[in-house]
Scaffold this motif. Structure first.
Motif, PDB file in Angstrom:
ATOM      1  N   ASN A 220       0.899  -1.268  -0.003  1.00  0.00           N
ATOM      2  CA  ASN A 220      -0.036  -0.047  -0.157  1.00  0.00           C
ATOM      3  C   ASN A 220       1.003   1.387   0.000  1.00  0.00           C
ATOM      4  OD1 ASN A 220       0.992   0.494   2.466  1.00  0.00           O
ATOM      5  ND2 ASN A 220      -0.864  -0.430   3.599  1.00  0.00           N
ATOM      6  N   HIS A 221       0.146   2.408   0.073  1.00  0.00           N
ATOM      7  CA  HIS A 221       0.993   3.733  -0.124  1.00  0.00           C
ATOM      8  C   HIS A 221       2.073   3.913   0.928  1.00  0.00           C
ATOM      9  CE1 HIS A 221       0.666   8.190  -0.907  1.00  0.00           C
ATOM     10  NE2 HIS A 221       1.997   7.693  -1.109  1.00  0.00           N
ATOM     11  N   GLU A 222       1.338   3.326   2.013  1.00  0.00           N
ATOM     12  CA  GLU A 222       2.201   3.777   3.277  1.00  0.00           C
ATOM     13  C   GLU A 222       3.592   2.741   3.217  1.00  0.00           C
ATOM     14  OE1 GLU A 222       0.206   1.986   6.777  1.00  0.00           O
ATOM     15  OE2 GLU A 222       1.282   3.219   8.123  1.00  0.00           O
ATOM     16  N   LEU A 223       3.336   1.614   2.718  1.00  0.00           N
ATOM     17  CA  LEU A 223       4.796   0.859   2.706  1.00  0.00           C
ATOM     18  C   LEU A 223       5.727   1.577   1.477  1.00  0.00           C
ATOM     19  CD1 LEU A 223       6.160  -1.851   3.548  1.00  0.00           C
ATOM     20  CD2 LEU A 223       5.075  -2.811   1.332  1.00  0.00           C
ATOM     21  N   ILE A 224       5.119   1.971   0.538  1.00  0.00           N
ATOM     22  CA  ILE A 224       6.036   2.397  -0.505  1.00  0.00           C
ATOM     23  C   ILE A 224       6.835   3.674   0.230  1.00  0.00           C
ATOM     24  CG2 ILE A 224       5.973   3.451  -2.803  1.00  0.00           C
ATOM     25  CD1 ILE A 224       5.520   0.347  -2.753  1.00  0.00           C
ATOM     26  N   SER A 225       5.920   4.621   0.850  1.00  0.00           N
ATOM     27  CA  SER A 225       6.279   5.849   1.498  1.00  0.00           C
ATOM     28  C   SER A 225       7.505   5.603   2.313  1.00  0.00           C
ATOM     29  CB  SER A 225       5.166   6.580   1.871  1.00  0.00           C
ATOM     30  OG  SER A 225       5.523   7.300   2.818  1.00  0.00           O
ATOM     31  N   PHE A 226       7.342   4.171   3.209  1.00  0.00           N
ATOM     32  CA  PHE A 226       8.102   3.966   4.223  1.00  0.00           C
ATOM     33  C   PHE A 226       9.720   3.527   3.535  1.00  0.00           C
ATOM     34  CE2 PHE A 226      10.508   0.538   6.292  1.00  0.00           C
ATOM     35  CZ  PHE A 226      10.836   1.507   7.773  1.00  0.00           C
ATOM     36  N   ILE A 227       9.389   2.756   2.404  1.00  0.00           N
ATOM     37  CA  ILE A 227      10.501   2.343   1.738  1.00  0.00           C
ATOM     38  C   ILE A 227      11.326   3.698   1.105  1.00  0.00           C
ATOM     39  CG2 ILE A 227      11.236   1.262  -0.287  1.00  0.00           C
ATOM     40  CD1 ILE A 227       9.088  -0.936   0.133  1.00  0.00           C
ATOM     41  N   ASN A 228      10.760   4.610   0.487  1.00  0.00           N
ATOM     42  CA  ASN A 228      11.351   5.756   0.025  1.00  0.00           C
ATOM     43  C   ASN A 228      11.955   6.607   1.123  1.00  0.00           C
ATOM     44  OD1 ASN A 228      10.770   5.197  -2.558  1.00  0.00           O
ATOM     45  ND2 ASN A 228       8.818   6.091  -2.534  1.00  0.00           N
ATOM     46  N   ARG A 229      11.378   6.721   2.258  1.00  0.00           N
ATOM     47  CA  ARG A 229      12.000   7.575   3.551  1.00  0.00           C
ATOM     48  C   ARG A 229      13.281   6.914   4.015  1.00  0.00           C
ATOM     49  NH1 ARG A 229       8.171   7.654   7.267  1.00  0.00           N
ATOM     50  NH2 ARG A 229       6.577   6.618   6.124  1.00  0.00           N
ATOM     51  N   PRO A 240       9.938  -4.463  -1.704  1.00  0.00           N
ATOM     52  CA  PRO A 240       8.465  -4.130  -1.355  1.00  0.00           C
ATOM     53  C   PRO A 240       7.714  -5.587  -0.708  1.00  0.00           C
ATOM     54  CG  PRO A 240       8.299  -4.170  -3.482  1.00  0.00           C
ATOM     55  CD  PRO A 240      10.065  -4.233  -3.157  1.00  0.00           C
ATOM     56  N   VAL A 241       8.382  -6.813  -0.966  1.00  0.00           N
ATOM     57  CA  VAL A 241       7.870  -7.924  -0.880  1.00  0.00           C
ATOM     58  C   VAL A 241       8.057  -8.512   0.562  1.00  0.00           C
ATOM     59  CG1 VAL A 241       7.379 -10.448  -1.508  1.00  0.00           C
ATOM     60  CG2 VAL A 241       7.637  -8.601  -3.189  1.00  0.00           C
ATOM     61  N   TYR A 242       9.387  -8.230   0.850  1.00  0.00           N
ATOM     62  CA  TYR A 242      10.110  -8.817   1.960  1.00  0.00           C
ATOM     63  C   TYR A 242      10.747  -7.929   2.953  1.00  0.00           C
ATOM     64  CZ  TYR A 242       9.434 -13.510   0.011  1.00  0.00           C
ATOM     65  OH  TYR A 242       8.875 -14.539  -0.558  1.00  0.00           O
ATOM     66  N   THR A 243      11.919  -7.352   2.554  1.00  0.00           N
ATOM     67  CA  THR A 243      12.545  -6.440   3.590  1.00  0.00           C
ATOM     68  C   THR A 243      11.910  -5.378   3.993  1.00  0.00           C
ATOM     69  OG1 THR A 243      13.781  -5.565   1.628  1.00  0.00           O
ATOM     70  CG2 THR A 243      14.871  -7.440   2.630  1.00  0.00           C
ATOM     71  N   GLY A 244      11.219  -4.844   3.136  1.00  0.00           N
ATOM     72  CA  GLY A 244      10.286  -3.547   3.387  1.00  0.00           C
ATOM     73  C   GLY A 244       9.381  -3.779   4.609  1.00  0.00           C
ATOM     74  N   LYS A 245       8.568  -4.811   4.473  1.00  0.00           N
ATOM     75  CA  LYS A 245       7.824  -5.036   5.232  1.00  0.00           C
ATOM     76  C   LYS A 245       8.217  -5.248   6.826  1.00  0.00           C
ATOM     77  CE  LYS A 245       4.263  -6.725   2.030  1.00  0.00           C
ATOM     78  NZ  LYS A 245       3.440  -7.982   1.532  1.00  0.00           N
ATOM     79  N   MET A 246       9.416  -6.162   6.909  1.00  0.00           N
ATOM     80  CA  MET A 246      10.255  -6.565   7.987  1.00  0.00           C
ATOM     81  C   MET A 246      10.548  -5.011   8.463  1.00  0.00           C
ATOM     82  SD  MET A 246      13.896  -8.041   8.627  1.00  0.00           S
ATOM     83  CE  MET A 246      14.656  -7.168   7.316  1.00  0.00           C
ATOM     84  N   MET A 247      11.283  -4.269   7.821  1.00  0.00           N
ATOM     85  CA  MET A 247      11.827  -2.909   8.473  1.00  0.00           C
ATOM     86  C   MET A 247      10.594  -2.046   8.914  1.00  0.00           C
ATOM     87  SD  MET A 247      14.706  -2.068   9.297  1.00  0.00           S
ATOM     88  CE  MET A 247      15.982  -2.866   8.172  1.00  0.00           C
ATOM     89  N   PHE A 248       9.725  -2.172   8.060  1.00  0.00           N
ATOM     90  CA  PHE A 248       8.454  -1.223   8.734  1.00  0.00           C
ATOM     91  C   PHE A 248       8.059  -1.699   9.714  1.00  0.00           C
ATOM     92  CE2 PHE A 248       3.927  -0.256   9.298  1.00  0.00           C
ATOM     93  CZ  PHE A 248       3.799   1.044   8.431  1.00  0.00           C
ATOM     94  N   GLY A 249       7.796  -3.106  10.284  1.00  0.00           N
ATOM     95  CA  GLY A 249       7.618  -3.768  11.484  1.00  0.00           C
ATOM     96  C   GLY A 249       8.358  -3.405  12.589  1.00  0.00           C
ATOM     97  N   ILE A 250       9.806  -3.568  12.105  1.00  0.00           N
ATOM     98  CA  ILE A 250      10.697  -3.287  13.337  1.00  0.00           C
ATOM     99  C   ILE A 250      10.513  -1.928  13.708  1.00  0.00           C
ATOM    100  CG2 ILE A 250      13.067  -2.746  13.727  1.00  0.00           C
ATOM    101  CD1 ILE A 250      13.608  -5.136  11.673  1.00  0.00           C
TER     102      ILE A 250
END
Ligand SMILES: *Cc1c(COP(=O)(O)O)cnc(C)c1O
Length: 293
Positions: A220-229, A240-250
């Motif tokens: 979703n937009h929130e995840l993409i925005s997190f990856i960019n920040r 976006p499939v694995y490491t982005g979600k893990m890091m968002f979670g951490i």
């Protein structure tokens, strides 16, 4: 190749597994290492494996096969993809690397471990080395046991994204007794616990299931925005499939106090950056913001 950990903050570091090898890299390099050795002992040097449209595993097997002179066959989920291969950088590159792609319907794919389906594959392709979806087997886990080294003993918590759980099992097996291993599921559902238990030899681990963003390859937009920040702040690209979600979670767990800021955390960056191009194509088609590389 041993690449030093990168310190992000006082308590959080990254192990850059995406830089662990010059060819196939990330956890797929670890998972394939001993499987490739095994194939090389065989007379028929052919690997047959399975995956979906964004599969890092399919990409890695095709590339490894090209490098090592091994034939590769990919059984791909979704018949409709056969006509859209030019819109799919993962599958296009796999094919360019010599992988023979066989597209099957979603229902056939669901039954891919049935004797009928496997018999049909044997009739069609004769002799091959069978590598399950995601590449997880005992040899893959053995390879992933080599991710952690002496220098990682200083960490209290090791975090890793989870697809099939093979990588997590390897980390668990080579962890120290004082360490806790947290797997961040990239898929929906708790069924993974069984798969992990099959290969894990200890119980110092937990599966976190709050950060799958709706399921495998869902974003979703929130995840993409997190990856960019994250990229702007640390100059490290996440997928976006694995490491982005893990890091968002951490980061979310640190914010909510579910992870204590006093423990030293090591996040395994398992790679998967090849998937960004395909995801960006999809985002562009939907006129959504893309991942900046
Ligand atoms: C395949 C993959 C995973 C999942 O690994 P499993 O061993 O299947 O759990 C995690 N991260 C990345 C980048 C991957 O490509």
């Amino acid at each position: 190749m041993i690449v030093p950990n990168i310190h992000l903050t006082e308590t959080l570091s990254i192990k850059p597994e995406y830089q662990n090898n010059s060819g196939v890299s990330g956890n797929k390099f670890r998972k394939l290492k001993y499987n490739l050795e095994a194939v090389n002992f065989l007379k028929t040097k052919t690997i047959l494996t399975f995956g979906g449209a964004f599969s890092n595993h399919i990409a890695a097997v095709a590339q490894a096969g090209k490098e090592a002179g091994i034939n590769t066959i990919g059984i791909i989920r979704g018949e409709e993809l056969a006509e859209r291969i030019h819109d799919n950088p993962t599958l296009k590159t796999a094919q360019d690397n010599g992988m023979h792609l066989k597209f099957v319907s979603r229902s056939q794919y669901r039954d891919k471990e049935s004797p009928t389906f496997l018999d049909a594959l044997t009739t069609e392709f004769r002799s091959y080395y069978y590598l399950p979806e995601g590449g997880t087997n005992a040899l893959a886990v053995k390879g992933c046991e080599e991710i952690l080294g002496e220098e990682d003993k200083e960490f209290d918590i090791i975090c890793c994204p989870v697809g099939t759980g093979g990588t997590l099992a390897g980390l668990i097996n080579s962890s120290s007794p004082h360490q806790k291993i947290l797997g961040f599921s990239a898929l929906k559902g708790d069924f993974l616990n069984d798969d992990i238990s099959k290969f894990a030899k200890k119980d110092n681990w937990n599966l976190i299931t709050d950060y799958h963003f709706g399921g495998y390859a869902k974003i979703n937009h929130e995840l993409i925005s997190f990856i960019n920040r994250f990229k702007l702040r640390f100059d490290i690209l996440l997928d976006p499939v694995y490491t982005g979600k893990m890091m968002f979670g951490i980061f979310d767990m640190l914010k909510k106090g579910r992870l204590s800021g006093n423990e030293k955390i090591l996040a395994i960056h398992t790679g998967g950056l090849q998937g960004i191009a395909g995801m960006n194509l999809k985002l562009k088609q939907r006129e959504l913001p893309i991942i900046k590389i």
